[in-house]
Scaffold this motif. Sequence first.
Motif, PDB file in Angstrom:
ATOM      1  N   ARG A  50       1.080  -1.469   0.345  1.00 54.99           N
ATOM      2  CA  ARG A  50       0.183   0.379  -0.159  1.00 54.99           C
ATOM      3  C   ARG A  50       0.446   1.306  -0.073  1.00 54.99           C
ATOM      4  O   ARG A  50       0.860   2.372  -0.576  1.00 54.99           O
ATOM      5  CB  ARG A  50      -1.043   0.129   1.438  1.00 54.99           C
ATOM      6  CG  ARG A  50      -1.693  -1.192   1.235  1.00 54.99           C
ATOM      7  CD  ARG A  50      -2.945  -0.599   2.212  1.00 54.99           C
ATOM      8  NE  ARG A  50      -2.884  -0.106   2.680  1.00 54.99           N
ATOM      9  CZ  ARG A  50      -2.374  -1.017   4.675  1.00 54.99           C
ATOM     10  NH1 ARG A  50      -2.180  -2.382   4.613  1.00 54.99           N
ATOM     11  NH2 ARG A  50      -2.229  -0.844   5.754  1.00 54.99           N
ATOM     12  N   TYR A  61      -8.009   5.843  -4.551  1.00 56.05           N
ATOM     13  CA  TYR A  61      -7.887   4.956  -3.320  1.00 56.05           C
ATOM     14  C   TYR A  61      -8.297   3.337  -3.700  1.00 56.05           C
ATOM     15  O   TYR A  61      -7.710   2.442  -3.399  1.00 56.05           O
ATOM     16  CB  TYR A  61      -8.523   5.509  -2.239  1.00 56.05           C
ATOM     17  CG  TYR A  61      -7.741   5.037  -1.337  1.00 56.05           C
ATOM     18  CD1 TYR A  61      -6.282   4.734  -0.769  1.00 56.05           C
ATOM     19  CD2 TYR A  61      -8.301   3.865  -0.066  1.00 56.05           C
ATOM     20  CE1 TYR A  61      -6.155   3.998   0.526  1.00 56.05           C
ATOM     21  CE2 TYR A  61      -7.893   3.585   1.237  1.00 56.05           C
ATOM     22  CZ  TYR A  61      -6.871   3.243   1.653  1.00 56.05           C
ATOM     23  OH  TYR A  61      -6.492   3.346   2.381  1.00 56.05           O
ATOM     24  N   ASP A  62      -9.537   2.917  -4.185  1.00 56.97           N
ATOM     25  CA  ASP A  62      -9.496   2.243  -4.518  1.00 56.97           C
ATOM     26  C   ASP A  62      -9.164   1.321  -5.806  1.00 56.97           C
ATOM     27  O   ASP A  62      -8.732  -0.118  -5.707  1.00 56.97           O
ATOM     28  CB  ASP A  62     -12.059   1.894  -5.127  1.00 56.97           C
ATOM     29  CG  ASP A  62     -12.013   2.825  -6.423  1.00 56.97           C
ATOM     30  OD1 ASP A  62     -10.925   3.507  -6.866  1.00 56.97           O
ATOM     31  OD2 ASP A  62     -13.053   2.838  -6.567  1.00 56.97           O
ATOM     32  N   LEU A  65      -5.808   0.103  -3.479  1.00 59.29           N
ATOM     33  CA  LEU A  65      -6.206  -1.077  -2.875  1.00 59.29           C
ATOM     34  C   LEU A  65      -5.848  -2.164  -3.918  1.00 59.29           C
ATOM     35  O   LEU A  65      -5.342  -3.758  -3.080  1.00 59.29           O
ATOM     36  CB  LEU A  65      -7.106  -0.900  -2.112  1.00 59.29           C
ATOM     37  CG  LEU A  65      -7.555   0.099  -1.139  1.00 59.29           C
ATOM     38  CD1 LEU A  65      -9.182   0.223  -0.313  1.00 59.29           C
ATOM     39  CD2 LEU A  65      -6.331   0.014   0.269  1.00 59.29           C
ATOM     40  N   ASP A  66      -6.696  -1.924  -4.624  1.00 53.34           N
ATOM     41  CA  ASP A  66      -7.153  -3.399  -5.471  1.00 53.34           C
ATOM     42  C   ASP A  66      -5.629  -3.737  -6.341  1.00 53.34           C
ATOM     43  O   ASP A  66      -5.104  -4.691  -5.992  1.00 53.34           O
ATOM     44  CB  ASP A  66      -7.832  -2.842  -6.539  1.00 53.34           C
ATOM     45  CG  ASP A  66      -7.773  -3.923  -7.430  1.00 53.34           C
ATOM     46  OD1 ASP A  66      -8.408  -5.186  -7.057  1.00 53.34           O
ATOM     47  OD2 ASP A  66      -7.454  -3.486  -9.259  1.00 53.34           O
ATOM     48  N   GLN A  85     -12.245  -4.359  -3.493  1.00 54.20           N
ATOM     49  CA  GLN A  85     -13.301  -2.979  -3.451  1.00 54.20           C
ATOM     50  C   GLN A  85     -13.764  -3.353  -1.910  1.00 54.20           C
ATOM     51  O   GLN A  85     -14.533  -2.648  -1.715  1.00 54.20           O
ATOM     52  CB  GLN A  85     -13.579  -3.795  -4.592  1.00 54.20           C
ATOM     53  CG  GLN A  85     -15.667  -2.598  -4.822  1.00 54.20           C
ATOM     54  CD  GLN A  85     -14.584  -1.104  -4.392  1.00 54.20           C
ATOM     55  OE1 GLN A  85     -13.859  -0.711  -5.120  1.00 54.20           O
ATOM     56  NE2 GLN A  85     -15.450  -0.576  -3.870  1.00 54.20           N
ATOM     57  N   TYR A  87     -12.139  -4.040   0.649  1.00 57.18           N
ATOM     58  CA  TYR A  87     -11.427  -2.984   1.772  1.00 57.18           C
ATOM     59  C   TYR A  87     -11.603  -1.882   1.709  1.00 57.18           C
ATOM     60  O   TYR A  87     -12.193  -0.565   2.763  1.00 57.18           O
ATOM     61  CB  TYR A  87     -10.056  -3.182   1.284  1.00 57.18           C
ATOM     62  CG  TYR A  87      -9.546  -3.875   2.255  1.00 57.18           C
ATOM     63  CD1 TYR A  87      -8.816  -4.501   3.723  1.00 57.18           C
ATOM     64  CD2 TYR A  87      -8.491  -5.043   0.979  1.00 57.18           C
ATOM     65  CE1 TYR A  87      -8.199  -5.234   3.521  1.00 57.18           C
ATOM     66  CE2 TYR A  87      -7.970  -6.330   1.435  1.00 57.18           C
ATOM     67  CZ  TYR A  87      -8.094  -6.527   3.102  1.00 57.18           C
ATOM     68  OH  TYR A  87      -7.177  -7.598   3.095  1.00 57.18           O
ATOM     69  N   TYR A  88     -12.359  -0.565   0.650  1.00 56.72           N
ATOM     70  CA  TYR A  88     -12.850   0.279   0.565  1.00 56.72           C
ATOM     71  C   TYR A  88     -13.746   0.406   1.094  1.00 56.72           C
ATOM     72  O   TYR A  88     -14.342   1.704   1.689  1.00 56.72           O
ATOM     73  CB  TYR A  88     -12.170   0.727  -0.950  1.00 56.72           C
ATOM     74  CG  TYR A  88     -13.103   1.874  -1.570  1.00 56.72           C
ATOM     75  CD1 TYR A  88     -11.906   2.932  -1.405  1.00 56.72           C
ATOM     76  CD2 TYR A  88     -14.488   2.044  -2.188  1.00 56.72           C
ATOM     77  CE1 TYR A  88     -12.060   4.029  -1.959  1.00 56.72           C
ATOM     78  CE2 TYR A  88     -14.326   4.150  -2.499  1.00 56.72           C
ATOM     79  CZ  TYR A  88     -13.556   4.719  -2.690  1.00 56.72           C
ATOM     80  OH  TYR A  88     -14.474   5.841  -2.755  1.00 56.72           O
ATOM     81  N   ASN A  89     -14.600  -0.315   0.668  1.00 59.74           N
ATOM     82  CA  ASN A  89     -16.063  -0.111   0.847  1.00 59.74           C
ATOM     83  C   ASN A  89     -15.624  -0.401   2.901  1.00 59.74           C
ATOM     84  O   ASN A  89     -16.668   0.114   3.985  1.00 59.74           O
ATOM     85  CB  ASN A  89     -17.034  -1.820   0.753  1.00 59.74           C
ATOM     86  CG  ASN A  89     -16.982  -1.719  -0.557  1.00 59.74           C
ATOM     87  OD1 ASN A  89     -17.003  -0.649  -1.193  1.00 59.74           O
ATOM     88  ND2 ASN A  89     -17.795  -2.104  -1.371  1.00 59.74           N
ATOM     89  N   VAL A  91     -13.398   0.956   4.868  1.00 60.48           N
ATOM     90  CA  VAL A  91     -12.553   1.991   5.968  1.00 60.48           C
ATOM     91  C   VAL A  91     -14.292   3.018   6.596  1.00 60.48           C
ATOM     92  O   VAL A  91     -13.979   3.417   7.057  1.00 60.48           O
ATOM     93  CB  VAL A  91     -11.882   2.244   4.532  1.00 60.48           C
ATOM     94  CG1 VAL A  91     -11.214   4.098   5.257  1.00 60.48           C
ATOM     95  CG2 VAL A  91     -10.860   1.598   4.318  1.00 60.48           C
ATOM     96  N   ALA A 119      -7.610   9.190   1.283  1.00 60.31           N
ATOM     97  CA  ALA A 119      -8.661   8.674   1.618  1.00 60.31           C
ATOM     98  C   ALA A 119      -9.481   9.700   0.156  1.00 60.31           C
ATOM     99  O   ALA A 119      -9.102  10.636   0.108  1.00 60.31           O
ATOM    100  CB  ALA A 119      -9.371   9.318   2.741  1.00 60.31           C
ATOM    101  N   GLN A 123     -15.071   8.718   0.988  1.00 60.57           N
ATOM    102  CA  GLN A 123     -15.354   8.549   1.600  1.00 60.57           C
ATOM    103  C   GLN A 123     -14.851   9.413   3.846  1.00 60.57           C
ATOM    104  O   GLN A 123     -15.464   8.579   4.780  1.00 60.57           O
ATOM    105  CB  GLN A 123     -14.111   7.629   2.349  1.00 60.57           C
ATOM    106  CG  GLN A 123     -14.125   5.888   0.920  1.00 60.57           C
ATOM    107  CD  GLN A 123     -12.936   5.550   1.128  1.00 60.57           C
ATOM    108  OE1 GLN A 123     -11.650   6.430   0.766  1.00 60.57           O
ATOM    109  NE2 GLN A 123     -12.671   4.120   0.737  1.00 60.57           N
TER     110      GLN A 123
END
Length: 222
Positions: A50, A61-62, A65-66, A85, A87-89, A91, A119, A123
């Motif tokens: 990351r 940011y998605d 992470l992806d 995705q 993780y993104y959802n 946060v 961020a 988010q």
Amino acid sequence: MSFMRPKYITFDCYGTLTNFQMGPLTRELFADRVAPEQMDQFVKDFTAYRLDQVMGDWRPYDEILDTAMSRLCKRWGIEYRGEGQLYYNAVPTWGPHPDVTAGLAKIADKIPLVIFSNAMNEQIMSNVDKLGVPFHKVFTAQQAQAYKPRLQAFEYMLDNLGCGPEDVLHVSSSFRYDLMPAEDMKIKNKAFVARGHEQPGNACYSYRQIADIGGLAGLVGL
């Protein structure tokens, strides 16, 4: 010994204020592909990937992470199932560490509080609302088009506050993302919150260490 009263106290959000639960979520999502005795290393490697992803040009940011998790799974030789995705959802659902709201309440009506977070705009306010105190400004990497530890992120924050590095106390639980680049930006006043996910750095960074946000008021003479 306390710092001179700053014009602003600037904060990292995820990890410092918000209980950033990447590790626990990773252990849950990859329990079927990573052996228990290897999980600590897998979580550590995800942290490293990351960081590596945010060092380049800004991307949503998605995507950060992806790509980070996809690269990690390739390195480990395991299947990647698009968990980025998830993780993104997750946060925006995470709330503060237990000490945060009471600690911030001691200073929120006396010194303007500011966040710069790695961020997306969509988010961050969910996390900030859960902190329970008002913030003067909330800046994101999306607005700055740069993630910390890039200096562009700190330049954006200072420029939009209309102040110099001497005017802020920067607070973070991360040396690699925050306190090292803050030193490069000539931000003299720095506080390290010892959350346990990073060890303290070299004394040359001129920081003060506190156990939690409850110790912050004492640093600014309140």
